[in-house]
Design an enzyme around this catalytic site. Sequence first.
Site, PDB file in Angstrom:
ATOM      1  N   GLU A   1     -71.871  64.378 -45.223  1.00  0.00           N
ATOM      2  CA  GLU A   1     -72.328  65.598 -45.901  1.00  0.00           C
ATOM      3  C   GLU A   1     -72.364  65.359 -47.414  1.00  0.00           C
ATOM      4  OE1 GLU A   1     -69.738  68.692 -44.486  1.00  0.00           O
ATOM      5  OE2 GLU A   1     -70.790  68.793 -42.561  1.00  0.00           O
TER       6      GLU A   1
ATOM      7  N   SER B   1     -79.869  68.224 -41.330  1.00  0.00           N
ATOM      8  CA  SER B   1     -79.117  68.260 -40.073  1.00  0.00           C
ATOM      9  C   SER B   1     -80.044  68.033 -38.870  1.00  0.00           C
ATOM     10  CB  SER B   1     -78.359  69.591 -40.015  1.00  0.00           C
ATOM     11  OG  SER B   1     -77.417  69.592 -38.994  1.00  0.00           O
ATOM     12  N   ALA B   2     -80.296  69.015 -38.028  1.00  0.00           N
ATOM     13  CA  ALA B   2     -81.214  68.819 -36.896  1.00  0.00           C
ATOM     14  C   ALA B   2     -82.597  68.381 -37.381  1.00  0.00           C
ATOM     15  CB  ALA B   2     -81.325  70.100 -36.071  1.00  0.00           C
TER      16      ALA B   2
ATOM     17  N   HIS C   1     -73.999  64.899 -40.608  1.00  0.00           N
ATOM     18  CA  HIS C   1     -72.613  65.413 -40.638  1.00  0.00           C
ATOM     19  C   HIS C   1     -71.643  64.314 -40.193  1.00  0.00           C
ATOM     20  CE1 HIS C   1     -74.022  69.606 -41.060  1.00  0.00           C
ATOM     21  NE2 HIS C   1     -74.871  69.362 -40.083  1.00  0.00           N
TER      22      HIS C   1
ATOM     23  N   GLY D   1     -79.530  73.398 -37.103  1.00  0.00           N
ATOM     24  CA  GLY D   1     -79.224  74.275 -35.979  1.00  0.00           C
ATOM     25  C   GLY D   1     -78.966  73.410 -34.770  1.00  0.00           C
TER      26      GLY D   1
END
Lengths: 235, 235
Positions: B194, B122-123, B159, B90
């Site tokens: 990714e 991700s985050a 990413h 997020g």
Amino acid sequence: MKQIVLASTSTLFGEEYLAYLKPAMKTLFTGVKEVIFIPYARPGGISHDDYTLRAADGFKELGITVRGLHTFDNPVAALENAEGIFTGGGNTFLLVKTLHEKGLMQQVRSVVEKGTPYMGCSAGTNIGGLTMQTTNDMPIVYPSSFETTGLVPFNINPHYLDPIEGSQHMGETRETRIKEFHTQNITPVVGLREGSWLHVEGNTITLRGKLTARIFEAGKAPYEVESGSTLEHLG
Amino acid sequence: MKQIVLASTSTLFGEEYLAYLKPAMKTLFTGVKEVIFIPYARPGGISHDDYTLRAADGFKELGITVRGLHTFDNPVAALENAEGIFTGGGNTFLLVKTLHEKGLMQQVRSVVEKGTPYMGCSAGTNIGGLTMQTTNDMPIVYPSSFETTGLVPFNINPHYLDPIEGSQHMGETRETRIKEFHTQNITPVVGLREGSWLHVEGNTITLRGKLTARIFEAGKAPYEVESGSTLEHLG
């Protein structure tokens, strides 16, 4: 009277630095002999001196000399006495951190509100909004605050980018990022595509350039506005 | 022993949520019946409850239940007692701000150092590094600090995206942004594409997945490392 040009980018693909902005610069800086350049965003880590030389190159054709704000012992007075101000692009976090550290953010706001012509590109445009919170840049340094000049009563997303068709990358699109901003903030955001700029004259803010801009207001679907539209009502 | 999976993304294009990570999750969370989910990054502004439901869906196949950290009166104790922890993606600024406000960043570090299995996407992977300063996210909120857990002794860019060939967009490439980070910092950065993840077992950090990762060290040309390479020497 406030006179401002806030451009999405300094350079269009395949063009010279500032080339597409020359007509707008001629109008904005009419009668100006020297512009003070704010080099703190340092794109690619370039030195303040080298970045000022690049800016000077972009103003040469207009017969305007450029002096870097970093060369003054008293930058607050330098801004007070400036005939015109130009802030170049680079990293917005670095630009905002440096301006706050040196106590210059409010001084930029103050002199531009009083009528000193101001041009910003990219990071220099981000600081024209209320906060830098819709920058695309990486947080390479920690600024004491995200607040910027609020010369326009909304935020700007420079280099606004439409979703890339057929992309298989799962990182957020620009639109998704700005919508996430609106889960935490109500400030409107102008997505300014490369080749577009905002022209501020007094209380009027006009979209210039060939393209439409994408407007994001909290709680509304994003929408496009045509070049020539006025945007001061967003504030 | 430290046991960590730090993944570039939760989801690959055209796949189900967490699908490609299932084998790694089975190993990481062997014997675990309930995972505590940290939902604070709130992708797209989704509620903590809804985000936890999504995470639960991703763990169903493993027979593991998921409980949101936001549902506990005492989240410090909840982390202390957790059998496993998962932090979803997020907005990294929102995640880091919330963890610092609640005094949880050091608690995550502490329990994971002591052996509680941790997975981030991700985050949730960004906070595994020393700082969040190589996130791609927009600064939609102002965290009290950019420091994160330092569970791995470098920073991560999730990413990670190679320059798009033929692009006429003048915004910075990811590589340019990370190089700008290195004009201000010396922390090495792992650009994690990714489909890639880092697998930490004790003091060993191994690149997993099918792709190479791009390594950025201050003062060196960026280089690629193969899947299976160990990266703990970067710290």
